[in-house]
Design a protein around this motif. Structure first.
Motif, mmCIF file in Angstrom:
data_model
loop_
_atom_site.group_PDB
_atom_site.id
_atom_site.type_symbol
_atom_site.label_atom_id
_atom_site.label_comp_id
_atom_site.label_asym_id
_atom_site.label_seq_id
_atom_site.Cartn_x
_atom_site.Cartn_y
_atom_site.Cartn_z
ATOM 1 N N GLN A 1 -1.373 39.650 25.215
ATOM 2 C CA GLN A 1 -0.639 38.569 25.578
ATOM 3 C C GLN A 1 -0.492 38.074 26.921
ATOM 4 O O GLN A 1 -0.753 37.011 27.308
ATOM 5 C CB GLN A 1 0.810 38.828 24.885
ATOM 6 C CG GLN A 1 0.868 38.934 23.403
ATOM 7 C CD GLN A 1 2.026 39.414 22.774
ATOM 8 O OE1 GLN A 1 2.793 40.163 23.682
ATOM 9 N NE2 GLN A 1 2.371 39.126 21.454
ATOM 10 N N ASP B 1 -6.115 47.919 24.133
ATOM 11 C CA ASP B 1 -5.061 49.045 23.817
ATOM 12 C C ASP B 1 -4.797 49.659 25.189
ATOM 13 O O ASP B 1 -5.473 49.683 26.114
ATOM 14 C CB ASP B 1 -5.625 50.030 22.917
ATOM 15 C CG ASP B 1 -4.649 50.580 22.010
ATOM 16 O OD1 ASP B 1 -3.353 50.133 22.279
ATOM 17 O OD2 ASP B 1 -4.912 50.966 21.276
ATOM 18 N N SER C 1 5.342 51.149 11.917
ATOM 19 C CA SER C 1 5.446 49.835 12.672
ATOM 20 C C SER C 1 5.671 48.723 11.787
ATOM 21 O O SER C 1 5.129 48.678 10.948
ATOM 22 C CB SER C 1 4.153 49.773 13.523
ATOM 23 O OG SER C 1 4.303 48.302 14.096
ATOM 24 N N ALA D 1 -1.272 46.820 18.382
ATOM 25 C CA ALA D 1 0.289 46.651 18.402
ATOM 26 C C ALA D 1 0.558 48.240 18.628
ATOM 27 O O ALA D 1 0.053 49.244 18.015
ATOM 28 C CB ALA D 1 1.001 46.430 17.037
ATOM 29 N N SER D 2 1.529 48.457 19.672
ATOM 30 C CA SER D 2 2.264 47.636 20.358
ATOM 31 C C SER D 2 1.688 47.565 21.748
ATOM 32 O O SER D 2 1.793 46.161 22.235
ATOM 33 C CB SER D 2 3.764 47.991 20.261
ATOM 34 O OG SER D 2 3.815 49.224 20.991
ATOM 35 N N MET E 1 -1.200 45.134 22.468
ATOM 36 C CA MET E 1 -0.626 43.496 21.905
ATOM 37 C C MET E 1 -0.167 42.879 23.374
ATOM 38 O O MET E 1 -0.207 41.984 23.554
ATOM 39 C CB MET E 1 0.270 43.670 20.931
ATOM 40 C CG MET E 1 0.915 42.373 20.664
ATOM 41 S SD MET E 1 2.097 42.706 19.274
ATOM 42 C CE MET E 1 3.529 43.347 20.196
ATOM 43 N N TRP E 2 1.015 43.711 23.941
ATOM 44 C CA TRP E 2 1.418 43.321 25.132
ATOM 45 C C TRP E 2 0.459 42.857 26.257
ATOM 46 O O TRP E 2 0.437 41.818 27.075
ATOM 47 C CB TRP E 2 2.578 44.308 25.834
ATOM 48 C CG TRP E 2 3.544 44.623 24.873
ATOM 49 C CD1 TRP E 2 4.275 44.104 23.927
ATOM 50 C CD2 TRP E 2 4.062 45.992 24.873
ATOM 51 N NE1 TRP E 2 5.253 44.631 23.311
ATOM 52 C CE2 TRP E 2 5.272 45.920 24.187
ATOM 53 C CE3 TRP E 2 4.201 47.092 25.697
ATOM 54 C CZ2 TRP E 2 6.228 47.013 23.568
ATOM 55 C CZ3 TRP E 2 4.915 48.106 25.351
ATOM 56 C CH2 TRP E 2 6.234 48.268 24.622
ATOM 57 N N SER F 1 -2.738 45.586 13.808
ATOM 58 C CA SER F 1 -1.949 46.864 13.419
ATOM 59 C C SER F 1 -2.910 47.716 12.917
ATOM 60 O O SER F 1 -3.674 47.330 11.953
ATOM 61 C CB SER F 1 -0.772 46.469 12.585
ATOM 62 O OG SER F 1 -0.316 47.698 11.962
ATOM 63 N N VAL G 1 -3.173 39.771 17.289
ATOM 64 C CA VAL G 1 -2.575 41.323 17.167
ATOM 65 C C VAL G 1 -3.201 41.903 16.100
ATOM 66 O O VAL G 1 -3.450 41.393 15.079
ATOM 67 C CB VAL G 1 -1.019 40.932 16.893
ATOM 68 C CG1 VAL G 1 -0.245 42.200 16.787
ATOM 69 C CG2 VAL G 1 -0.405 40.143 17.880
ATOM 70 N N THR H 1 5.209 45.802 13.014
ATOM 71 C CA THR H 1 4.454 44.703 13.598
ATOM 72 C C THR H 1 2.983 44.488 12.549
ATOM 73 O O THR H 1 2.319 45.525 12.341
ATOM 74 C CB THR H 1 3.684 44.958 15.007
ATOM 75 O OG1 THR H 1 4.935 45.165 15.669
ATOM 76 C CG2 THR H 1 3.248 43.689 15.565
ATOM 77 N N SER I 1 -0.474 42.534 11.645
ATOM 78 C CA SER I 1 -1.658 41.740 12.387
ATOM 79 C C SER I 1 -1.491 40.356 12.089
ATOM 80 O O SER I 1 -1.064 39.922 11.135
ATOM 81 C CB SER I 1 -3.229 42.163 11.534
ATOM 82 O OG SER I 1 -3.284 43.633 11.659
#
Ligand SMILES: O=P(O)(O)OC[C@H]1O[C@H](OP(=O)(O)OP(=O)(O)O)[C@H](O)[C@@H]1O
Ligand SMILES: O=c1cc[nH]c(=O)[nH]1
Length: 195
Positions: free
Chosen positions: A70, A120, A101, A62-63, A66-67, A86, A84, A103, A105
């Motif tokens: 996904q 990452d 953060s 994250a973050s 994570m994007w 963290s 995810v 967000t 895990s």
């Protein structure tokens, strides 16, 4: 890779190449072109398992990571959601930074015995990856953990390397690089700031 993304290499031992600069001396990185490179790299890493039928599970930091995880999950046609991770709880600067953060895990697969590919956006000192590996081990004992990143900017402070980087660049310590995702389109771009 495409010429307009940035200089790149998939070998962890390659020296950093010069970043591309636009008029005015600012670094330009085409995040969408680099994402397409990453997709190719991840496809190839997953393909290495075809003979032993091992499933590789994606887990994004994250973050930005994570994007990436996904979107890769969708583009690779994988069932379920990407994991995810963290870094928050295991950061070595937790005392000063705290829970920066919100967000948490979320790993929607059994980590015990799993083949895991961490994603990452940027690899710099390696401290975030160290922290998320600790986090991962709170969930179980994976069979193998690899790392793929969009950009390796050098500057490592720990013995951590990516198995795949869509680009390797040298960036001065006074500059920070972070991935942004557009609302709606979900398009990636890089923001370079003076740190
Ligand atoms: O190798 P390192 O020196 O640890 O740096 C790399 C990390 O720094 C950035 O995350 P950041 O902590 O800025 O959080 P963010 O992704 O939420 O912006 C980036 O997304 C990586 O996760
Ligand atoms: O643990 C961590 C992670 C990122 N950056 C740090 O300084 N420490």
């Amino acid at each position: 890779m495409s010429n307009n993304a940035a200089s790149s290499s998939s070998s962890p031992t390659s020296p950093p190449s010069s970043p591309q600069t636009a008029a005015g001396g600012h670094l330009t990185l085409d995040a969408e072109a680099l994402y397409r490179e990453l997709l190719r790299g991840v496809r190839s890493m997953r393909g290495e398992n075809h003979n032993d039928n091992t499933n590789t599970y994606l887990a994004g930091v994250a973050s930005g990571g994570m994007w990436l995880a996904q979107r890769l999950q969708k583009d690779l046609g994988l069932a379920g959601e990407a994991g995810v991770l963290s870094s928050s709880l295991h950061r070595d600067d937790f005392a000063s930074r705290g829970l920066a953060s919100s967000t948490s895990s979320l790993l929607p697969f059994d980590v015990n015995g799993a083949d895991i590919l961490l994603l990452d956006d940027v690899l710099y000192t390696g401290r975030t990856v160290r922290a998320v590996i600790n986090e991962l081990y709170d969930y179980g004992r994976p069979a193998r953990v690899r790392l793929a990143v969009l950009v390796d900017r050098g500057g490592r402070e720990l013995p951590i390397e990516a198995a795949y980087a869509a680009a390797r660049i040298a960036l001065p310590a006074n500059q920070s690089l972070s991935l942004a995702r557009a609302e709606g389109s979900g398009a990636f771009s890089f923001e370079v700031k003076e740190a």
